[in-house]
Design a protein around this motif. Structure first.
Motif, PDB file in Angstrom:
ATOM      1  N   ARG A 280       0.827  -1.213   0.000  1.00  0.00           N
ATOM      2  CA  ARG A 280       0.000   0.000   0.000  1.00  0.00           C
ATOM      3  C   ARG A 280       0.859   1.260   0.000  1.00  0.00           C
ATOM      4  N   ASP A 281       0.311   2.287  -0.599  1.00  0.00           N
ATOM      5  CA  ASP A 281       0.937   3.603  -0.580  1.00  0.00           C
ATOM      6  C   ASP A 281       0.771   4.164   0.828  1.00  0.00           C
ATOM      7  N   ASN A 282       1.854   4.674   1.414  1.00  0.00           N
ATOM      8  CA  ASN A 282       1.810   5.190   2.787  1.00  0.00           C
ATOM      9  C   ASN A 282       0.837   6.349   2.950  1.00  0.00           C
ATOM     10  N   GLU A 283       0.717   7.189   1.935  1.00  0.00           N
ATOM     11  CA  GLU A 283      -0.128   8.372   2.064  1.00  0.00           C
ATOM     12  C   GLU A 283      -1.592   8.080   1.747  1.00  0.00           C
ATOM     13  N   THR A 284      -1.849   7.353   0.691  1.00  0.00           N
ATOM     14  CA  THR A 284      -3.241   7.140   0.254  1.00  0.00           C
ATOM     15  C   THR A 284      -3.818   5.806   0.711  1.00  0.00           C
ATOM     16  N   ASP A 285      -2.981   4.903   1.160  1.00  0.00           N
ATOM     17  CA  ASP A 285      -3.377   3.554   1.565  1.00  0.00           C
ATOM     18  C   ASP A 285      -3.898   2.728   0.389  1.00  0.00           C
TER      19      ASP A 285
END
Length: 167
Positions: free
Chosen positions: A82-87
């Motif tokens: 997962r992307d850390n910022e957008t999940d």
């Protein structure tokens, strides 16, 4: 699965593969796989957010080749990345670990479970045999008492007949 992953923490990861959504290998510790495209159908649950794990006999075809090369039973784990910022899930990670210890623990636990089941079954059968023996003893005691009373009743009837004849 969380307990399995917790159990495997600290165990070395033997192989890592990072998959794009279309089934293309973005990264692999096996450099020959990078850029190759495979059937992505088994990755769909991972891109939906699920974590999948398989041991030895359920490995994918490329996983089975790894197992043959390593000579160990392998745990194949798929997890969403997962992307850390957008999940948002942007890729799928595939990890291989030595499953020898896990399989040994599973065998040990299966042995313990079946031993416990066998012991509980033996105890229940012993208790059932004890109940049956006590029931049999009670029936035999009642039968002996009834036989004694029948003999006594026959003797009293004979005595009554004698007395009636004498009267």
């Amino acid at each position: 699965l969380d307990s399995t992953l917790g159990y495997l923490k600290g165990r070395p990861v033997l192989t890592v593969v990072i998959w794009w959504r279309d089934g293309t290998v973005a990264y692999s510790t096996d450099r020959a796989m990078i850029g190759r495209r495979f059937n992505a159908a088994e990755l769909e649950p991972v891109f939906a957010g699920d974590i999948k794990a398989h041991i030895s006999d359920a490995l994918t075809s490329h996983g089975a080749r790894r197992q043959e090369a390593v000579g160990l039973p392998l745990l194949e784990i798929y997890a969403p990345l997962r992307d850390n910022e957008t999940d948002a899930i942007f890729a799928a990670g595939e990890f291989y670990q030595d499953a020898s210890h896990l399989l040994a623990d599973i065998r040990r636990l299966n042995t313990a479970i079946w031993s416990t089941v066998a012991l509980a079954t033996a105890l229940m059968l012993a208790m059932l045999a004890l109940v049956a023996r006590r029931a049999h003893a009670a029936v035999e005691a009642h039968r002996a008492e009834l036989s004694r009373r029948l003999i006594e009743a026959n003797r009293l009837a004979s005595d009554n007949a004698e007395l009636l004849k004498a009267a």
